[in-house]
Design a protein around this motif. Structure first.
Motif, PDB file in Angstrom:
ATOM      1  N   ASP A 261       0.821  -1.060   0.093  1.00 34.05           N
ATOM      2  CA  ASP A 261       0.086   0.235   0.052  1.00 34.05           C
ATOM      3  C   ASP A 261       0.956   1.302  -0.116  1.00 34.05           C
ATOM      4  O   ASP A 261       2.224   1.187   0.052  1.00 34.05           O
ATOM      5  CB  ASP A 261      -0.821  -0.037   1.082  1.00 34.05           C
ATOM      6  CG  ASP A 261      -0.074   0.154   2.761  1.00 34.05           C
ATOM      7  OD1 ASP A 261       0.965   0.361   2.508  1.00 34.05           O
ATOM      8  OD2 ASP A 261      -1.054  -0.106   3.694  1.00 34.05           O
TER       9      ASP A 261
ATOM     10  N   GLU B  40       0.069  -5.928   0.939  1.00 34.88           N
ATOM     11  CA  GLU B  40      -1.330  -5.982   0.680  1.00 34.88           C
ATOM     12  C   GLU B  40      -1.913  -6.928   1.716  1.00 34.88           C
ATOM     13  O   GLU B  40      -1.277  -7.629   2.294  1.00 34.88           O
ATOM     14  CB  GLU B  40      -1.507  -6.206  -0.780  1.00 34.88           C
ATOM     15  CG  GLU B  40      -1.055  -5.269  -1.724  1.00 34.88           C
ATOM     16  CD  GLU B  40      -1.709  -4.004  -1.996  1.00 34.88           C
ATOM     17  OE1 GLU B  40      -2.909  -3.943  -1.147  1.00 34.88           O
ATOM     18  OE2 GLU B  40      -1.383  -2.882  -2.356  1.00 34.88           O
ATOM     19  N   ARG B  41      -3.183  -7.307   1.560  1.00 36.04           N
ATOM     20  CA  ARG B  41      -4.006  -7.861   2.356  1.00 36.04           C
ATOM     21  C   ARG B  41      -3.210  -9.561   2.671  1.00 36.04           C
ATOM     22  O   ARG B  41      -2.945 -10.076   1.546  1.00 36.04           O
ATOM     23  CB  ARG B  41      -5.526  -8.200   1.830  1.00 36.04           C
ATOM     24  CG  ARG B  41      -6.253  -8.833   2.979  1.00 36.04           C
ATOM     25  CD  ARG B  41      -7.852  -8.600   2.757  1.00 36.04           C
ATOM     26  NE  ARG B  41      -8.745  -8.871   3.686  1.00 36.04           N
ATOM     27  CZ  ARG B  41      -8.782  -7.996   4.928  1.00 36.04           C
ATOM     28  NH1 ARG B  41      -8.984  -6.759   4.461  1.00 36.04           N
ATOM     29  NH2 ARG B  41      -9.868  -8.476   5.796  1.00 36.04           N
TER      30      ARG B  41
END
Length: 234
Positions: free
Chosen positions: A2, A8-9
């Motif tokens: 990000d 990221e997730r």
């Protein structure tokens, strides 16, 4: 990543004892009281502690973990040193020393609740803890942290097959799954062997039987000093 440089997730699996809340320090306090009470004419405290460590290691293999097994280990240590079983009065005294471990109070590591709240907004969180099922569930309930996790898993032991089974049951992608804990033996090494990443957050009071050397060159292990530092990486 990000805009802040975080991944990221991801799937973040958390250990509980000595990662989310203090645990072994409670056992250490009981052991100190036990050593104060148990005098031996020939052995000093460190020698008695080595005997107790050996007994705990054997009982962990045979009976698992938790306060009941710990009570058994103290009784076994007493019997070995005195060359006789504890009397009824002595047995009650040992039980009194362990009472604090059976109370439902949980002392969270500083910043845990707030960190989980923020991490849960951008990642999938799971809890994986080992020990006596009822005792661990009581601690989870008392911690008021369960709502942060997609699922809670209490197992008898954490081995490579434990992580492989969890990954299969939860459909976890290994490259974006991280095991976060304080124990090299139970949290870091088996998770890495199962193909997951890991975050090692040491605790000064980690049980000696949970220690094991880690490869300093393993790039799949992120080493942090405090739980709150997770927010800088995830």
């Amino acid at each position: 990543m990000d805009p802040n440089g975080r991944l990221e997730r991801q799937v973040l699996i958390f250990d509980a004892d000595d990662t989310l809340w203090e645990n072994n320090i409670l056992f250490e306090r009981v052991i100190e009281d036990f050593l104060d009470w148990l005098e031996h004419p020939n052995l000093d405290r460190s020698e008695i502690r080595e005997i107790l460590n050996d007994i705990e290691a054997a009982n962990a293999v045979a009976h698992g973990y938790g306060s009941k097994v710990f009570l058994r280990s103290l009784g076994d240590c007493f019997a070995r040193l005195r060359e006789r079983p504890a009397s009824a009065a002595e047995g009650r005294r040992i039980e009194e020393l362990v009472v604090a471990l059976t109370e439902h109070r949980v002392e969270l590591i500083p910043g845990v609740a707030q960190t989980l709240q923020q991490l849960g907004a951008r990642h999938d969180l799971l809890l994986l803890t080992k020990g006596d099922a009822q005792e661990q569930q009581r601690k989870v309930d008392a911690s008021d942290l369960a709502h942060h996790f997609r699922s809670v898993h209490i197992v008898a032991e954490k081995r490579v097959d434990t992580y492989l089974r969890l990954a299969e049951e939860q459909a976890l992608p290994p490259t974006s799954t991280w095991m976060i804990g304080n124990s090299p033996k139970s949290d870091i090494l088996p998770a890495r062997q199962a193909g997951m990443n890991a975050v090692f957050i040491p605790n000064d009071h980690t049980w000696v039987l949970e220690d094991s050397p880690l490869d300093p060159d393993d790039r799949g292990v992120l080493r942090l000093q405090r739980f709150t530092e997770l927010l800088h990486h995830f």
